[in-house]
Write a protein that holds these residues in place. Structure first.
Motif, mmCIF file in Angstrom:
data_model
loop_
_atom_site.group_PDB
_atom_site.id
_atom_site.type_symbol
_atom_site.label_atom_id
_atom_site.label_comp_id
_atom_site.label_asym_id
_atom_site.label_seq_id
_atom_site.Cartn_x
_atom_site.Cartn_y
_atom_site.Cartn_z
ATOM 1 N N ALA A 57 0.838 -1.198 0.000
ATOM 2 C CA ALA A 57 0.000 0.000 0.000
ATOM 3 C C ALA A 57 0.877 1.253 0.000
ATOM 4 O O ALA A 57 0.599 2.218 -0.728
ATOM 5 N N LEU A 58 1.936 1.231 0.795
ATOM 6 C CA LEU A 58 2.858 2.371 0.824
ATOM 7 C C LEU A 58 3.559 2.532 -0.524
ATOM 8 O O LEU A 58 3.673 3.651 -1.050
ATOM 9 N N ALA A 59 4.000 1.418 -1.104
ATOM 10 C CA ALA A 59 4.632 1.468 -2.431
ATOM 11 C C ALA A 59 3.649 2.002 -3.467
ATOM 12 O O ALA A 59 4.010 2.818 -4.316
ATOM 13 N N PHE A 60 2.393 1.559 -3.389
ATOM 14 C CA PHE A 60 1.369 2.053 -4.307
ATOM 15 C C PHE A 60 1.247 3.563 -4.201
ATOM 16 O O PHE A 60 1.278 4.268 -5.216
ATOM 17 N N LEU A 61 1.079 4.067 -2.990
ATOM 18 C CA LEU A 61 0.875 5.507 -2.805
ATOM 19 C C LEU A 61 2.060 6.316 -3.314
ATOM 20 O O LEU A 61 1.885 7.303 -4.044
ATOM 21 N N LEU A 62 3.262 5.914 -2.933
ATOM 22 C CA LEU A 62 4.451 6.674 -3.334
ATOM 23 C C LEU A 62 4.660 6.637 -4.849
ATOM 24 O O LEU A 62 4.887 7.671 -5.482
ATOM 25 N N CYS A 63 4.569 5.456 -5.427
ATOM 26 C CA CYS A 63 4.772 5.302 -6.868
ATOM 27 C C CYS A 63 3.662 5.999 -7.644
ATOM 28 O O CYS A 63 3.919 6.755 -8.591
ATOM 29 N N PHE A 64 2.428 5.786 -7.248
ATOM 30 C CA PHE A 64 1.272 6.349 -7.935
ATOM 31 C C PHE A 64 1.329 7.878 -7.931
ATOM 32 O O PHE A 64 1.200 8.522 -8.975
ATOM 33 N N MET A 65 1.544 8.451 -6.745
ATOM 34 C CA MET A 65 1.570 9.916 -6.653
ATOM 35 C C MET A 65 2.755 10.506 -7.410
ATOM 36 O O MET A 65 2.629 11.540 -8.059
ATOM 37 N N HIS A 66 3.906 9.856 -7.330
ATOM 38 C CA HIS A 66 5.113 10.386 -7.967
ATOM 39 C C HIS A 66 4.980 10.396 -9.487
ATOM 40 O O HIS A 66 5.202 11.420 -10.132
ATOM 41 N N ILE A 67 4.600 9.280 -10.058
ATOM 42 C CA ILE A 67 4.497 9.196 -11.519
ATOM 43 C C ILE A 67 3.324 10.030 -12.027
ATOM 44 O O ILE A 67 3.454 10.793 -12.984
ATOM 45 N N PHE A 149 9.561 10.295 -17.468
ATOM 46 C CA PHE A 149 10.498 9.208 -17.746
ATOM 47 C C PHE A 149 11.591 9.102 -16.692
ATOM 48 O O PHE A 149 12.070 8.003 -16.419
ATOM 49 N N TRP A 150 11.957 10.208 -16.063
ATOM 50 C CA TRP A 150 12.886 10.121 -14.932
ATOM 51 C C TRP A 150 12.236 9.354 -13.779
ATOM 52 O O TRP A 150 12.860 8.485 -13.163
ATOM 53 N N SER A 151 10.975 9.671 -13.497
ATOM 54 C CA SER A 151 10.307 8.975 -12.390
ATOM 55 C C SER A 151 10.050 7.507 -12.735
ATOM 56 O O SER A 151 10.203 6.628 -11.881
ATOM 57 N N LEU A 152 9.685 7.229 -13.993
ATOM 58 C CA LEU A 152 9.527 5.828 -14.407
ATOM 59 C C LEU A 152 10.840 5.057 -14.275
ATOM 60 O O LEU A 152 10.852 3.909 -13.825
ATOM 61 N N GLY A 153 11.937 5.695 -14.684
ATOM 62 C CA GLY A 153 13.247 5.056 -14.553
ATOM 63 C C GLY A 153 13.577 4.737 -13.105
ATOM 64 O O GLY A 153 14.069 3.645 -12.787
ATOM 65 N N PHE A 154 13.281 5.693 -12.226
ATOM 66 C CA PHE A 154 13.529 5.487 -10.799
ATOM 67 C C PHE A 154 12.736 4.294 -10.273
ATOM 68 O O PHE A 154 13.275 3.398 -9.621
ATOM 69 N N TRP A 155 11.417 4.268 -10.586
ATOM 70 C CA TRP A 155 10.568 3.198 -10.065
ATOM 71 C C TRP A 155 10.868 1.853 -10.715
ATOM 72 O O TRP A 155 10.802 0.809 -10.054
ATOM 73 N N ALA A 156 11.221 1.847 -11.994
ATOM 74 C CA ALA A 156 11.599 0.590 -12.652
ATOM 75 C C ALA A 156 12.892 0.045 -12.041
ATOM 76 O O ALA A 156 13.022 -1.167 -11.819
ATOM 77 N N ALA A 157 13.838 0.941 -11.761
ATOM 78 C CA ALA A 157 15.091 0.509 -11.120
ATOM 79 C C ALA A 157 14.809 -0.039 -9.721
ATOM 80 O O ALA A 157 15.375 -1.067 -9.309
ATOM 81 N N LEU A 158 13.921 0.630 -8.995
ATOM 82 C CA LEU A 158 13.556 0.162 -7.663
ATOM 83 C C LEU A 158 12.877 -1.215 -7.749
ATOM 84 O O LEU A 158 13.151 -2.092 -6.926
ATOM 85 N N GLU A 171 6.750 -6.665 -7.746
ATOM 86 C CA GLU A 171 5.546 -6.904 -8.541
ATOM 87 C C GLU A 171 4.484 -5.849 -8.288
ATOM 88 O O GLU A 171 3.752 -5.454 -9.194
ATOM 89 N N GLN A 172 4.415 -5.326 -7.065
ATOM 90 C CA GLN A 172 3.461 -4.256 -6.748
ATOM 91 C C GLN A 172 3.805 -2.992 -7.542
ATOM 92 O O GLN A 172 2.930 -2.354 -8.116
ATOM 93 N N ILE A 173 5.084 -2.638 -7.594
ATOM 94 C CA ILE A 173 5.508 -1.448 -8.338
ATOM 95 C C ILE A 173 5.210 -1.607 -9.827
ATOM 96 O O ILE A 173 4.691 -0.692 -10.472
ATOM 97 N N ILE A 174 5.516 -2.768 -10.372
ATOM 98 C CA ILE A 174 5.232 -3.017 -11.790
ATOM 99 C C ILE A 174 3.729 -2.909 -12.055
ATOM 100 O O ILE A 174 3.299 -2.307 -13.052
ATOM 101 N N ALA A 175 2.926 -3.444 -11.153
ATOM 102 C CA ALA A 175 1.471 -3.378 -11.307
ATOM 103 C C ALA A 175 0.973 -1.932 -11.243
ATOM 104 O O ALA A 175 0.098 -1.540 -12.017
ATOM 105 N N VAL A 176 1.538 -1.134 -10.347
ATOM 106 C CA VAL A 176 1.141 0.281 -10.243
ATOM 107 C C VAL A 176 1.468 1.013 -11.537
ATOM 108 O O VAL A 176 0.656 1.793 -12.049
ATOM 109 N N ILE A 177 2.646 0.769 -12.077
ATOM 110 C CA ILE A 177 3.035 1.415 -13.334
ATOM 111 C C ILE A 177 2.055 1.038 -14.444
ATOM 112 O O ILE A 177 1.628 1.895 -15.226
ATOM 113 N N LEU A 178 1.644 -0.229 -14.494
ATOM 114 C CA LEU A 178 0.680 -0.657 -15.513
ATOM 115 C C LEU A 178 -0.684 -0.006 -15.284
ATOM 116 O O LEU A 178 -1.335 0.424 -16.242
ATOM 117 N N ILE A 179 -1.124 0.110 -14.054
ATOM 118 C CA ILE A 179 -2.408 0.757 -13.743
ATOM 119 C C ILE A 179 -2.386 2.212 -14.216
ATOM 120 O O ILE A 179 -3.345 2.707 -14.822
#
Length: 195
Positions: A57-67, A149-158, A171-179
């Motif tokens: 849930a924390l990963a979702f919030l941080l990744c979702f809001m950032h991207i 793309f900078w933020s996507l690169g950061f989250w993909a690397a993470l 897998e949660q981060i990858i799923a958030v990026i797809l959503i």
């Protein structure tokens, strides 16, 4: 609920002489955005704790809001719709990450790479996406594209790092990026229907 609380806070600030009377509406709107975002984030975290997925849930919030800050995408027309859309996005990312996790061996790796690859292709073709609730000037579009793309690169690397240390978070981060990518597609479809 947040609208009334925001208005009370703005009126209180005006009564204390902290803001001018003509600025009350603007401050009330800003406070409402902050309060509704906090309520949504708290609801996602509570749901994550209830589902034994607080890290996800924390990963979702941080990744979702950032991207989403740079990529744009769907913006609900009301705070209530925004709340339920955000909860739906979290649940969707949880289901998608669970589906990836349910795969075995090379299929699991292929599912993760295909999800990430499809997402990046959508971002490449569409980001940033504006909609009727959030317009961008030409200069801001270019800046937000680069920042996306900078933020996507950061989250993909993470996600790559977590693939070694905590596959569920990866897998949660990858799923958030797809959503988020799917939200971009939804806005693009809506924009074409309005034209």
């Amino acid at each position: 609920m947040t609208e009334k609380a925001a208005r009370l806070m703005a009126d209180r600030l005006a009564g204390m002489g902290q803001i001018q009377g003509e600025d009350v509406e603007l401050y009330a709107l800003g406070i409402e955005v902050i309060l509704s975002s906090a309520v949504t984030a708290a609801a996602v975290m509570i749901l994550g704790i209830f589902l034994c997925n607080w890290k996800g849930a924390l990963a979702f919030l941080l990744c979702f809001m950032h991207i989403r800050n740079y990529s744009g995408g769907y913006h609900a027309s009301t705070r209530g719709r925004c709340f339920f859309t955000s909860i739906g996005c979290y649940m969707g990312s949880l289901l998608l990450s669970g589906w990836i996790a349910a795969q075995t061996g090379p299929i699991r790796i292929a599912a993760a790479f295909l999800s990430l690859g499809a997402s990046l292709w959508i971002f490449y073709r569409m980001a940033p996406v504006e909609n009727k609730n959030k317009r961008l000037s030409g200069d801001w579009k270019q800046k937000n594209r680069s920042r996306t793309f900078w933020s996507l690169g950061f989250w993909a690397a993470l996600a790559g790092i977590f693939a070694v240390t905590d596959r569920c978070l990866s897998e949660q981060i990858i799923a958030v990026i797809l959503i988020i990518a799917l939200l971009l597609l939804n806005v693009r479809r809506d924009n074409h229907e309005e034209s």
